[in-house]
Design a protein around this motif. Structure first.
Motif, short mmCIF file in Angstrom:
data_model
loop_
_atom_site.label_atom_id
_atom_site.label_comp_id
_atom_site.label_asym_id
_atom_site.label_seq_id
_atom_site.Cartn_x
_atom_site.Cartn_y
_atom_site.Cartn_z
N PRO A 124 10.30 70.75 -5.02
CA PRO A 124 10.74 70.52 -4.30
C PRO A 124 10.73 69.98 -3.33
CG PRO A 124 8.70 71.98 -4.24
CD PRO A 124 8.55 70.94 -5.08
N HIS A 125 11.78 69.67 -2.06
CA HIS A 125 12.16 69.81 -1.12
C HIS A 125 11.83 70.21 0.17
CE1 HIS A 125 15.17 67.66 1.94
NE2 HIS A 125 14.14 66.44 2.05
N PRO A 126 11.10 70.26 0.89
CA PRO A 126 10.37 70.77 1.66
C PRO A 126 10.99 71.29 3.32
CG PRO A 126 9.10 69.49 1.64
CD PRO A 126 9.64 69.19 1.08
N PRO A 127 11.64 70.76 3.57
CA PRO A 127 13.02 70.40 4.82
C PRO A 127 14.38 71.95 4.80
CG PRO A 127 13.01 68.33 4.78
CD PRO A 127 12.30 68.88 3.07
N THR A 128 14.68 71.74 3.20
CA THR A 128 15.37 72.25 3.09
C THR A 128 14.79 73.62 2.45
OG1 THR A 128 17.28 70.68 1.67
CG2 THR A 128 17.57 72.99 1.34
N MET A 129 13.74 73.73 1.88
CA MET A 129 12.63 75.23 2.48
C MET A 129 12.44 76.00 3.32
SD MET A 129 10.05 73.92 -1.05
CE MET A 129 9.36 75.58 -0.42
N GLY A 130 12.42 74.80 4.35
CA GLY A 130 11.77 75.60 5.83
C GLY A 130 13.09 76.48 6.40
N ALA A 131 15.09 75.65 6.31
CA ALA A 131 15.53 75.37 7.17
C ALA A 131 16.26 77.30 6.27
CB ALA A 131 16.63 74.92 6.79
N ILE A 132 16.36 77.06 5.44
CA ILE A 132 17.23 77.91 4.36
C ILE A 132 16.08 79.44 4.68
CG2 ILE A 132 18.28 78.85 2.10
CD1 ILE A 132 19.24 76.60 3.95
N GLY A 133 14.94 79.74 4.37
CA GLY A 133 13.87 80.01 4.21
C GLY A 133 14.19 81.09 6.02
N LEU A 134 13.90 79.54 6.72
CA LEU A 134 13.78 80.94 7.73
C LEU A 134 15.12 81.44 8.08
CD1 LEU A 134 13.36 81.45 11.40
CD2 LEU A 134 14.62 79.47 12.11
N LEU A 135 16.65 80.76 7.82
CA LEU A 135 18.01 81.68 7.93
C LEU A 135 18.34 82.60 7.30
CD1 LEU A 135 21.04 81.88 8.37
CD2 LEU A 135 21.51 80.16 5.92
N ALA A 136 17.19 82.29 6.00
CA ALA A 136 17.40 84.37 5.56
C ALA A 136 16.25 85.12 5.50
CB ALA A 136 16.40 83.48 3.73
N MET A 137 15.28 84.27 6.04
CA MET A 137 14.41 85.71 7.46
C MET A 137 15.67 86.76 8.51
SD MET A 137 11.12 84.77 9.32
CE MET A 137 9.75 84.94 7.63
N LEU A 138 15.47 85.59 9.11
CA LEU A 138 16.75 86.51 10.11
C LEU A 138 17.72 87.64 9.67
CD1 LEU A 138 17.38 83.10 12.58
CD2 LEU A 138 15.82 85.25 12.49
N ALA A 139 18.10 87.12 8.43
CA ALA A 139 19.21 87.78 7.77
C ALA A 139 18.90 89.14 7.69
CB ALA A 139 19.87 87.24 6.32
N ASN A 140 17.65 88.58 6.84
CA ASN A 140 17.16 89.98 6.29
C ASN A 140 16.41 91.09 7.78
OD1 ASN A 140 16.96 89.87 3.39
ND2 ASN A 140 15.87 88.58 3.22
N PHE A 141 15.37 90.46 8.85
CA PHE A 141 15.08 91.27 9.17
C PHE A 141 16.76 92.47 10.65
CE2 PHE A 141 11.06 88.68 10.59
CZ PHE A 141 10.75 89.66 10.82
N ALA A 142 17.34 91.50 10.26
CA ALA A 142 19.01 92.09 10.76
C ALA A 142 19.08 93.04 10.12
CB ALA A 142 20.04 91.65 10.72
N VAL A 143 19.47 93.09 8.57
CA VAL A 143 19.22 94.07 7.06
C VAL A 143 18.02 95.24 7.90
CG1 VAL A 143 18.69 94.90 4.60
CG2 VAL A 143 20.54 93.30 6.09
N LEU A 144 16.62 94.97 7.97
CA LEU A 144 15.60 95.53 8.48
C LEU A 144 15.98 96.14 9.49
CD1 LEU A 144 12.69 95.97 6.14
CD2 LEU A 144 11.62 94.98 8.32
#
Length: 214
Positions: free
Chosen positions: A112-132
Motif C-alpha cells: 500500500p501507498h502510505p501518503p494516500t492512505m493518510g490523506a484519504i483517511g484524514l478526509l474520511a475521519m473529518l466526514a465521519n466526525f461531522a455525521v457523528l
C-alpha cells in the motif's frame, strides 16, 4: 420513543413520532457517506490499500443503512426491528467480505501507498466526525436508531485505525499494519451486527408476546 398513538409502544400498529430534525440528519449522513464511498474506493484501488477499500465499503454499507432507516422512519416498531435485522445481515456480510479481502492481500503481498492512505483517511475521519456530531443526540432509542449510531461510531474508530495503519506502513515498509486494520474493520462490523440483531430480535419477541387486540 413515543407511544402517543397507542398504549403499548411495541404494537405493530403504533406509529412512532419522528424526533425533531432526525430525517434531515439521516439525509445528511446518506449524502456524506455516498460521496465518501466514491472518493475512497478510487483512492483505495490506486493505493492498493485494504484498509481504504474496507473503509470505502463501510461508507457504502452505511449509505444503504441510512436509506433503510429513512424508509422505515415513523413506521411501527416491528417494521423498524425487521429493518434492523436487514442492517445486521448487511453488516455481517461486510465483515466477512473484508476478511476475504484482507486474506487475499496477505496472500498476494500487496504494497500500500502510505501518503494516500493518510490523506484519504484524514478526509474520511473529518466526514465521519461531522455525521457523528449531528447524530449524537439520537444515539439512544430503538434498534434502528441504535444501528445508525453504531455504524457511525465504528466509522470514526475505523478512520483512526486507517491513519495508524498509514503511519505503520510508512515506518515499517511492511503491509502488515494495513492488513491488521482490515481485520479490525471486519471485527467491528461483525460485533455491531450481533448487537443490532440481538436488540431487534428482543423487540420482535416482545411484540409476539403481546395479547392480540380485539
Amino acid at each position: 420513543m413515543s407511544a402517543r398513538c397507542c398504549a403499548n409502544e411495541a404494537s405493530s400498529a403504533c406509529q412512532t413520532a419522528i424526533p425533531p430534525g432526525y430525517r434531515k440528519v439521516l439525509w445528511f449522513a446518506l449524502v456524506v457517506n455516498g460521496v465518501m464511498f466514491a472518493v475512497e474506493i478510487g483512492a483505495g484501488l490506486r493505493a492498493d490499500s485494504v484498509s481504504l477499500l474496507a473503509d470505502s465499503m463501510d461508507f457504502l454499507g452505511d449509505a444503504a443503512n441510512y436509506a433503510i432507516s429513512l424508509g422505515v422512519l415513523g413506521l411501527g416498531l416491528v417494521w423498524r426491528a425487521r429493518a434492523s435485522l436487514i442492517k445486521a445481515l448487511t453488516m455481517a456480510a461486510f465483515g466477512v467480505g473484508i476478511l476475504g479481502i484482507t486474506l487475499y492481500n496477505f496472500a498476494t503481498g500487496s504494497s500500500p501507498h502510505p501518503p494516500t492512505m493518510g490523506a484519504i483517511g484524514l478526509l474520511a475521519m473529518l466526514a465521519n466526525f461531522a455525521v457523528l456530531g449531528v447524530l449524537l443526540r439520537y444515539r439512544h432509542g430503538d434498534s434502528n436508531m441504535r444501528g445508525v449510531w453504531l455504524c457511525t461510531r465504528n466509522d470514526v474508530i475505523g478512520n483512526a485505525a486507517v491513519l495508524l495503519a498509514a503511519l505503520g506502513v510508512f515506518g515499517s515498509g511492511s503491509a502488515w499494519p494495513d492488513l491488521v486494520v482490515g481485520a479490525i474493520f471486519a471485527g467491528l462490523a461483525l460485533s455491531a451486527a450481533v448487537q443490532i440483531a440481538r436488540q431487534a430480535t428482543s423487540e420482535l419477541r416482545r411484540h409476539r408476546g403481546e395479547p392480540r387486540e380485539a
